[in-house]
Design a protein around this motif. Sequence first.
Motif, short mmCIF file in Angstrom:
data_model
loop_
_atom_site.label_atom_id
_atom_site.label_comp_id
_atom_site.label_asym_id
_atom_site.label_seq_id
_atom_site.Cartn_x
_atom_site.Cartn_y
_atom_site.Cartn_z
N LEU A 158 0.70 -1.46 -0.28
CA LEU A 158 -0.09 -0.30 0.06
C LEU A 158 0.68 1.37 0.03
O LEU A 158 0.75 1.97 -0.51
N TRP A 159 2.00 0.76 1.18
CA TRP A 159 3.23 2.62 1.17
C TRP A 159 4.08 2.48 -0.76
O TRP A 159 3.49 4.11 -0.98
N ARG A 160 3.97 1.40 -1.08
CA ARG A 160 4.52 1.86 -2.14
C ARG A 160 3.77 2.33 -3.20
O ARG A 160 3.97 3.23 -4.32
N THR A 161 2.23 1.54 -3.10
CA THR A 161 1.52 2.30 -4.80
C THR A 161 1.17 3.46 -4.51
O THR A 161 1.52 4.23 -5.00
N VAL A 162 1.27 3.76 -2.74
CA VAL A 162 1.17 6.12 -2.62
C VAL A 162 2.14 6.41 -3.10
O VAL A 162 2.06 7.73 -3.35
N ARG A 163 3.56 6.09 -2.61
CA ARG A 163 4.32 6.52 -2.44
C ARG A 163 4.85 6.89 -4.19
O ARG A 163 5.14 8.45 -4.87
N LEU A 164 4.69 5.74 -4.89
CA LEU A 164 4.74 5.93 -6.40
C LEU A 164 3.86 7.14 -7.02
O LEU A 164 4.87 7.59 -8.45
N SER A 165 2.64 6.94 -6.72
CA SER A 165 1.27 8.01 -7.29
C SER A 165 2.40 9.17 -7.34
O SER A 165 1.81 9.96 -7.98
N LEU A 166 2.51 9.23 -5.83
CA LEU A 166 3.19 10.70 -6.09
C LEU A 166 4.55 10.94 -6.77
O LEU A 166 4.05 12.76 -6.89
N VAL A 167 5.20 9.86 -6.26
CA VAL A 167 6.58 10.71 -8.00
C VAL A 167 5.70 10.54 -9.02
O VAL A 167 5.81 11.69 -9.68
N ILE A 168 5.00 9.55 -9.04
CA ILE A 168 4.56 9.98 -10.98
C ILE A 168 3.95 11.44 -10.56
O ILE A 168 4.66 11.82 -12.37
N THR A 169 2.97 11.94 -10.52
CA THR A 169 2.68 12.70 -10.23
C THR A 169 3.30 13.94 -9.94
O THR A 169 3.00 14.88 -11.29
N ILE A 170 4.59 14.14 -9.43
CA ILE A 170 5.02 15.64 -9.36
C ILE A 170 5.84 15.25 -10.41
O ILE A 170 6.22 16.78 -10.92
N ILE A 171 6.17 14.55 -11.03
CA ILE A 171 7.43 14.25 -12.13
C ILE A 171 5.97 14.56 -13.82
O ILE A 171 6.95 15.81 -14.31
N CYS A 172 5.14 14.34 -13.98
CA CYS A 172 4.03 14.56 -14.21
C CYS A 172 3.64 16.50 -15.06
O CYS A 172 4.02 16.59 -15.30
#
Length: 273
Positions: free
Chosen positions: A58-72
Motif C-alpha cells: 500500500l505504501w509503495r502504491t501511494v509513494r510511487l503515485s505521488l512521485v509520478i504525479t510530481i514528475i508529470c
Amino acid sequence: MTDRTENLILALPGLLLLALAFFLPIGQMLVLSVEGENGPTLEHFIRFLSDPFYLGVLWRTVRLSLVITIICAAIGFPLAYIMARIGARTRLWLIVMVILPLMTSVVVRTFGWMVILSRGGLIPDILRDLGLVNRNFALMQTETAIVIGMVQVLLPFMTLSILGVITRIDRRLEEAARTMGCSFLQTVRTVVLPLSLPGLVAGSLLCFTLSASSFVTPNLLGGTRIQVLAASIYKSVTQVLDWPFAAAQAVILFVGILLVLAPYVKMTGRSHG
C-alpha cells in the motif's frame, strides 16, 4: 415544466448509467469485502492492516503515485506553457505529438519500455558505455522502470489539463509583470503558476488516481518483485481465488485515494472553485 426538472430529465440517462456502472459495483464490492463464513466480518481488513507485507504494498502504491504525479507536473507545466505561447500552427503539431501516444495501447507502449529498459536495452547499454553503471545493470523490475513507464503514459493528461487553463490567461498580465521589473521566471512563478493552478490540480488528480489504480504497466515493468496494490488484488482474484480479501484490498485502495485527494481538493477549492 421548470428548468430544474428539464435539467434533471436530461441528466437522468447519465445518472442511471453512472449508478449501474459505478455505484452498483462499488456496493457489491463493499458487501463482498465483509463477507464471512458466519456472516459479516472485518477479518479481511484486519488481515491486510496487520500484515507488514500488504502495508508495504500500500505504501509503495501511494509513494510511487505521488512521485509520478510530481514528475508529470514538473514536465507538463513548462510543456503546456510553451504550447500555449507559441504560434497556432506549431501548437497544433505539439498537441498532436502529445495526443499521439494515447492512440496506442498501453500494453504496446509498456512492451516497448520493456525492450528499452531490459539488460540489453538501449538505455542500460548507453549507461554502460559511458561507464556509469556495471555490466549487470538493468532497469527492469525496479521502481524506476515503473516511474518511467507511468510518466510516459500519464504525461498527456497533465499537459492537456494545464494547457486548457494557460491558454485562457491574458498575456497582458505577463506583460504588466515584466513592465514592473519581474524577470521571466518571476513572472511565471507569481502570475502564470497561480492562475494555472486549477489545471494543475485537475491534472494531478487524474495522474494520481490513474497511477494508483494502474495494473498493466507496473505489473509488466515491476514484475513480481515490485508489487503494487492493483497487482495484489489481481493475484488474490486469479491465483489465490480469495475474492473477499481482494474486495477488501480494493476498498482500502478506494478509501486511501479518497483520503489523499479530499484535503488536496478542499485546500485548492477554497480559492479556485
